[in-house]
Design a protein around this motif. Sequence first.
Motif, PDB file in Angstrom:
ATOM      1  N   ASP A   1       0.966  -1.091   0.039  1.00 57.56           N
ATOM      2  CA  ASP A   1       0.042  -0.134   0.103  1.00 57.56           C
ATOM      3  C   ASP A   1       0.977   1.166   0.068  1.00 57.56           C
ATOM      4  OD1 ASP A   1      -2.323  -1.432  -0.280  1.00 57.56           O
ATOM      5  OD2 ASP A   1      -2.458  -1.333   2.140  1.00 57.56           O
ATOM      6  N   THR A   2       1.942   1.178   0.609  1.00 53.50           N
ATOM      7  CA  THR A   2       3.081   2.581   0.663  1.00 53.50           C
ATOM      8  C   THR A   2       3.831   2.439  -0.474  1.00 53.50           C
ATOM      9  OG1 THR A   2       4.658   1.218   1.826  1.00 53.50           O
ATOM     10  CG2 THR A   2       2.978   2.388   3.064  1.00 53.50           C
ATOM     11  N   LEU A   3       3.883   1.575  -1.538  1.00 51.75           N
ATOM     12  CA  LEU A   3       4.685   1.605  -2.744  1.00 51.75           C
ATOM     13  C   LEU A   3       3.977   2.590  -3.687  1.00 51.75           C
ATOM     14  CD1 LEU A   3       5.737  -2.254  -3.628  1.00 51.75           C
ATOM     15  CD2 LEU A   3       7.116  -0.135  -2.704  1.00 51.75           C
ATOM     16  N   PRO A   4       5.022   3.460  -4.418  1.00 49.34           N
ATOM     17  CA  PRO A   4       4.420   4.346  -5.513  1.00 49.34           C
ATOM     18  C   PRO A   4       3.853   3.294  -6.522  1.00 49.34           C
ATOM     19  CG  PRO A   4       6.693   4.887  -4.733  1.00 49.34           C
ATOM     20  CD  PRO A   4       6.340   3.561  -4.156  1.00 49.34           C
ATOM     21  N   TYR A   5       2.808   3.933  -7.067  1.00 51.40           N
ATOM     22  CA  TYR A   5       2.098   2.976  -8.164  1.00 51.40           C
ATOM     23  C   TYR A   5       3.144   2.492  -9.310  1.00 51.40           C
ATOM     24  CZ  TYR A   5      -2.270   4.670  -6.314  1.00 51.40           C
ATOM     25  OH  TYR A   5      -3.226   4.941  -5.367  1.00 51.40           O
ATOM     26  N   SER A   6       4.032   3.295  -9.699  1.00 53.06           N
ATOM     27  CA  SER A   6       4.879   2.819 -10.970  1.00 53.06           C
ATOM     28  C   SER A   6       5.517   1.734 -10.458  1.00 53.06           C
ATOM     29  CB  SER A   6       5.752   4.037 -11.203  1.00 53.06           C
ATOM     30  OG  SER A   6       6.437   4.574 -10.160  1.00 53.06           O
ATOM     31  N   ILE A   7       6.136   1.674  -9.146  1.00 54.60           N
ATOM     32  CA  ILE A   7       6.900   0.674  -8.590  1.00 54.60           C
ATOM     33  C   ILE A   7       5.931  -0.667  -8.360  1.00 54.60           C
ATOM     34  CG2 ILE A   7       8.253  -0.213  -6.455  1.00 54.60           C
ATOM     35  CD1 ILE A   7       9.552   1.757  -8.483  1.00 54.60           C
TER      36      ILE A   7
ATOM     37  N   GLY B   1      -1.801  14.196  -5.710  1.00 55.62           N
ATOM     38  CA  GLY B   1      -2.523  15.664  -5.243  1.00 55.62           C
ATOM     39  C   GLY B   1      -3.809  16.013  -6.041  1.00 55.62           C
ATOM     40  N   SER B   2      -4.373  16.788  -5.138  1.00 57.00           N
ATOM     41  CA  SER B   2      -5.775  17.250  -5.777  1.00 57.00           C
ATOM     42  C   SER B   2      -5.857  17.935  -7.294  1.00 57.00           C
ATOM     43  CB  SER B   2      -6.383  18.487  -5.038  1.00 57.00           C
ATOM     44  OG  SER B   2      -5.591  19.723  -5.091  1.00 57.00           O
ATOM     45  N   GLY B   3      -4.676  18.530  -7.600  1.00 57.34           N
ATOM     46  CA  GLY B   3      -4.734  18.997  -9.025  1.00 57.34           C
ATOM     47  C   GLY B   3      -4.702  17.921 -10.063  1.00 57.34           C
ATOM     48  N   VAL B   4      -4.255  16.845  -9.632  1.00 57.86           N
ATOM     49  CA  VAL B   4      -4.182  15.719 -10.872  1.00 57.86           C
ATOM     50  C   VAL B   4      -5.543  15.422 -11.312  1.00 57.86           C
ATOM     51  CG1 VAL B   4      -3.862  13.171 -11.424  1.00 57.86           C
ATOM     52  CG2 VAL B   4      -2.326  14.505  -9.779  1.00 57.86           C
ATOM     53  N   SER B   5      -6.542  15.286 -10.495  1.00 61.28           N
ATOM     54  CA  SER B   5      -8.195  14.970 -11.043  1.00 61.28           C
ATOM     55  C   SER B   5      -8.610  16.400 -11.730  1.00 61.28           C
ATOM     56  CB  SER B   5      -8.849  15.004  -9.757  1.00 61.28           C
ATOM     57  OG  SER B   5      -8.623  13.708  -9.041  1.00 61.28           O
TER      58      SER B   5
ATOM     59  N   ALA C   1      -8.236  -4.511  -8.064  1.00 65.60           N
ATOM     60  CA  ALA C   1      -7.883  -5.872  -7.231  1.00 65.60           C
ATOM     61  C   ALA C   1      -6.211  -5.875  -7.078  1.00 65.60           C
ATOM     62  CB  ALA C   1      -8.336  -7.108  -8.202  1.00 65.60           C
ATOM     63  N   VAL C   2      -5.713  -5.509  -7.774  1.00 68.17           N
ATOM     64  CA  VAL C   2      -4.094  -5.555  -7.764  1.00 68.17           C
ATOM     65  C   VAL C   2      -3.421  -4.126  -7.239  1.00 68.17           C
ATOM     66  CG1 VAL C   2      -3.808  -7.162  -9.429  1.00 68.17           C
ATOM     67  CG2 VAL C   2      -3.581  -4.945 -10.139  1.00 68.17           C
ATOM     68  N   LYS C   3      -4.379  -3.222  -6.806  1.00 73.89           N
ATOM     69  CA  LYS C   3      -3.904  -1.892  -5.976  1.00 73.89           C
ATOM     70  C   LYS C   3      -3.249  -0.915  -7.015  1.00 73.89           C
ATOM     71  CE  LYS C   3      -4.127  -3.948  -1.445  1.00 73.89           C
ATOM     72  NZ  LYS C   3      -3.474  -3.980  -0.149  1.00 73.89           N
ATOM     73  N   LEU C   4      -3.642  -1.173  -8.441  1.00 74.29           N
ATOM     74  CA  LEU C   4      -3.211  -0.162  -9.451  1.00 74.29           C
ATOM     75  C   LEU C   4      -3.880   1.054  -9.877  1.00 74.29           C
ATOM     76  CD1 LEU C   4      -0.949  -2.465 -11.700  1.00 74.29           C
ATOM     77  CD2 LEU C   4      -0.105  -0.909 -10.136  1.00 74.29           C
ATOM     78  N   PHE C   5      -5.081   1.141  -8.927  1.00 75.26           N
ATOM     79  CA  PHE C   5      -6.057   2.044  -9.338  1.00 75.26           C
ATOM     80  C   PHE C   5      -5.989   3.231  -8.614  1.00 75.26           C
ATOM     81  CE2 PHE C   5     -10.401   4.280  -9.509  1.00 75.26           C
ATOM     82  CZ  PHE C   5     -10.518   4.192 -10.987  1.00 75.26           C
ATOM     83  N   ARG C   6      -5.908   4.286  -8.811  1.00 80.82           N
ATOM     84  CA  ARG C   6      -5.825   5.584  -7.827  1.00 80.82           C
ATOM     85  C   ARG C   6      -7.164   6.197  -7.539  1.00 80.82           C
ATOM     86  NH1 ARG C   6      -6.083  11.104  -8.490  1.00 80.82           N
ATOM     87  NH2 ARG C   6      -4.912  12.360  -6.893  1.00 80.82           N
TER      88      ARG C   6
ATOM     89  N   GLU D   1      -1.934   8.171   0.498  1.00 82.55           N
ATOM     90  CA  GLU D   1      -0.920   8.337  -0.750  1.00 82.55           C
ATOM     91  C   GLU D   1       0.117   7.628  -0.383  1.00 82.55           C
ATOM     92  OE1 GLU D   1      -1.678  10.125  -3.386  1.00 82.55           O
ATOM     93  OE2 GLU D   1      -3.149  11.383  -2.978  1.00 82.55           O
ATOM     94  N   PRO D   2       0.875   7.061  -1.612  1.00 81.65           N
ATOM     95  CA  PRO D   2       2.025   6.506  -1.500  1.00 81.65           C
ATOM     96  C   PRO D   2       3.171   7.300  -0.704  1.00 81.65           C
ATOM     97  CG  PRO D   2       1.304   6.314  -3.648  1.00 81.65           C
ATOM     98  CD  PRO D   2       0.572   7.113  -2.906  1.00 81.65           C
ATOM     99  N   GLU D   3       4.366   6.561  -0.288  1.00 81.24           N
ATOM    100  CA  GLU D   3       5.395   7.250   0.176  1.00 81.24           C
ATOM    101  C   GLU D   3       6.388   7.330  -1.195  1.00 81.24           C
ATOM    102  OE1 GLU D   3       7.003   5.067   3.536  1.00 81.24           O
ATOM    103  OE2 GLU D   3       5.124   5.148   4.498  1.00 81.24           O
ATOM    104  N   TYR D   4       7.129   8.521  -1.071  1.00 80.78           N
ATOM    105  CA  TYR D   4       8.041   8.831  -2.352  1.00 80.78           C
ATOM    106  C   TYR D   4       9.215   8.980  -1.861  1.00 80.78           C
ATOM    107  CZ  TYR D   4       3.894   9.176  -5.041  1.00 80.78           C
ATOM    108  OH  TYR D   4       2.582   8.822  -5.663  1.00 80.78           O
ATOM    109  N   SER D   5      10.492   9.111  -2.616  1.00 78.27           N
ATOM    110  CA  SER D   5      11.721   9.352  -2.077  1.00 78.27           C
ATOM    111  C   SER D   5      11.885  10.814  -1.792  1.00 78.27           C
ATOM    112  CB  SER D   5      12.583   9.272  -3.297  1.00 78.27           C
ATOM    113  OG  SER D   5      12.527   7.978  -3.850  1.00 78.27           O
ATOM    114  N   GLN D   6      11.427  11.777  -2.700  1.00 79.11           N
ATOM    115  CA  GLN D   6      11.157  13.113  -2.262  1.00 79.11           C
ATOM    116  C   GLN D   6       9.789  13.560  -2.868  1.00 79.11           C
ATOM    117  OE1 GLN D   6      14.642  14.058  -5.340  1.00 79.11           O
ATOM    118  NE2 GLN D   6      13.618  16.190  -5.008  1.00 79.11           N
TER     119      GLN D   6
END
Length: 928
Positions: free
Chosen positions: A1-7, A322-326, A379-384, A392-397
């Motif tokens: 759940d904490t991985l970025p979606y791309s990862i 973030g809110s701006g994405v939508s 089902a595979v947690k790839l939907f935002r 939100e995922p955790e990011y490097s920065q």
Amino acid sequence: DTLPYSIRVLFESSVRNCDGFLVKETDAMNILDWKTKQNQVEVPFCPARVVLQDFTGIPAMVDFAAMREAVRNAGGDPVKVNPACPTDLTVDHSLQIDFSKCAIQNAPNPGGGEQKPLARLSPLKPPRKPPPCRGHGGCRGSCGAGDGGRASGHFSAQIENTPILCPFHLQPVPEPETVLKNQEMEFGRNRERLQFFKWSSKVFENISIIPPETGMAHQVNLEYLSRVVFDVKNFLHPDSVVGTDSHTTMVNGLGILGWGVGGIEAEAVMLGMPLTLTLPEVVGCELTGTVSPLATSIDIVLSITKHLRQADVAGKFVEFFGSGVSQLSIADRTTIANMCPEYGAILSFFPVDNVTLKHLKHAGFDKAKLEVTEAYLKAVKLFRNDESSSREPEYSQVVQVSLSSIIPYVSGPKRSQDRVAVNNMKSDFQACLNEKSGVKGFQIAAEKQNDVVPVQYEGNEYKLSHGCVVIAAVISCTNNCNPSVMLAAGLLAKKAVEAGLVVKPYIRTSLSPGSGMVTHYLSSSGVLPYLSKLGFEVVGYGCSTCVGNTAPLPEAIRNAIKQGDIIACGVLSGTKNFEGCLCDCVRANYLASPPLVVAYAIAGTVQIDLDTEPLGTGSNGRSIYLRDIWPTRQELHTVEEEYVISSMFKELKEKMEKGNKRWNLLEAPESTLFPWDLKSTYIRCPSFFDKLAKEAVPPPVVENAHVLLFLGDSVTTDHISPAGSIARSSAAAKYLTSKGLTPREFNSYGARRGNDAVMTRGTFANIKLLNKFIGKPAPKTVHFPSGQTLDVFEAAELYQREGIPVIILAGKKYGLGSSRDWAAKGPFLLGVKAVLAESYEKVHRSQLIGIGIAPLQFRPGENPSTLGLTGREQFSILFPPDLSPRMTLDIKTSTGKVFSVIALFENNMEITLYKNGGSLNFVARRFL
């Protein structure tokens, strides 16, 4: 759940493809532990598919054909040499603008007055009569003056290879003459290449060819090839892709993980090998706020580009949240994702969300597929999830960008990262004239900055000065899926024409849609005739101006520019504005949104304050300002909703599947091995496999090597291997002339990438190449044993005859720009054994390894200057048998100096490829 979606996409791929050999269980666990393992381990990635465009696709397919030949000669079965990964090749980079409609012939006053008749559409046909039926003069109905009132109504859409119907008489209307002529020229000059592609589609398994005049590779990838979720016999997995087009990253806007690679890496993936990458950092880009009404997607792209460049995202994944994405449409997202190579990121990822699903519905996904796609991704947690309560995922920065702060910008005059606010354009260009010659300045003496050169053109006198616009190209490249900016250009043109504004006739204007979809909505919304009247007529479908395929400027204009040393400008809505990439006499190039391209074409200069100075004088004698003709967001929204509809995607897909008549009638051989024509100047069997043996031969010791070129910072792949026209005085031109070709038949470097003899001679043939041995821009170098100044190819040829290895010295960011495999293959065939630079563009570094050239890097704080190197020394480099990633090596010079460098191999797989002489030979040995 904490991985970025791309990862998460990388993780799913590693689990699904885990075989214990190419992909191991430890690889999957390393990805799962991304938070602590990022930047520390290498992981494999198996993309679901590969996309090639023809500039890089043809050398890839030529290599496959050559590999079949080499495997047969070494005792293997050539039939086994096939792509193992589904591959699509789009023939989209061969279009050149041979014919374009000139702008309105007008009196010296650019603002109004009596207009002359339209210019000739091409050298082959006389002018037509004033066009009835909204410009479709081919209508065979009885169009009369009475139709004038109805001409403002709707008229049928145009997609390439389909006739337009006159809305008043329902009679077919021919396609614009320029499109037909450019298509004829494209098929004529590229027949050999197209026949080779047709052969490839017949004999190789798992590959499909998208024929010419269908659309640009990244456009086709986005509109037609993208699955979002793969369904293979009811087995579901995420769509992912690598492509040899740097704009492959565009698909990340659809939630499809993808990025650009070199042809060398793409070939390895096609043969079933995984890509190997260092588990990347992921920079989270948080978008907040609301976009300004005057800001276009280009402004958003360039603003985010600046923020991410400043955040140093080179070699990293970027993921948006973030809110701006939508608030961003899929068109906006793909536009942003498309530019990520320009700010150095590997990719820019927008996870699938409700906005994506709505777009897919309009794009033709049926209800059942949409339901399966949504259920699987959730089902595979790839939907935002759009809900604010979702984690939100955790990011490097995290980089924060406020959309509310974005104002209109252009970018240039030499690099895409140099943004200029539109309201500062005039003063910034003046500063560029004053500034010392370099990445932005032109160093024009103060007393010459106001020089004006009169020129006679088609019976009228015009005056050229610094900042004059001579090329204006509306290209649906970064904007090809974003109707709002293209429609904005059309609506602005409509208002401009209605106000009586025109474009000077010597300005090389063109409109190059990414696909028929773009032409469709420009046509059906009624703005295409107005663009055409200003000179922006559809010239064809494919990459043109960006890759240097612009038709020459009128000779009188060229001569005036050169004689007056005028800093002439090109303005385009593409992504490439490197110096000299459009035309050798156009030194300042600006990237701008499509409506601003039209605006600057009307103004005729970039030395204008669009807020306070008029674009010109209207037909009523009134000054017309940009604000008077700029379309409002409400106008754009209304037109977009009415005309950009799902039927366009459906019709475009149908046309793509049917192909076109010329391609369908093209004949090609069907033999297992390609029948090489020794007289061909397009297709030649390359020498990469000449020494292929079952066992790898260790790389030779680099001893007493001379420096072939001593280069500075930001050397681009276009400097190394240009894709544009072949200069008449170049080594490649001499070779083609010796084969009986005339300059008119030279075509471009990009079109001849299937001929290693041309491409080797074209390596470092860019006229803007600055070699420190020469001291001025020129494709020249010094052959030190003789002291001669020669073309780079001629010097390299002499070194090879003498048995002397060569290396290249360079500064920071060597290999910047588009992924281009000949930027590695060319130097390899010139005899380059190693490149020693301060830093590299990531993709190019891997390409060097993939062909067998060692990328070496100065230690931090060191460079040729600090080490006292002149480049005239000879260098000896010893590679130990136990070479390891980022190992420190010693280099000894002929002057007795010894210094250390870093062998820039990131993992053991790269070392294995280097020891095998590159990935091509490594893969070929698997068939022996």
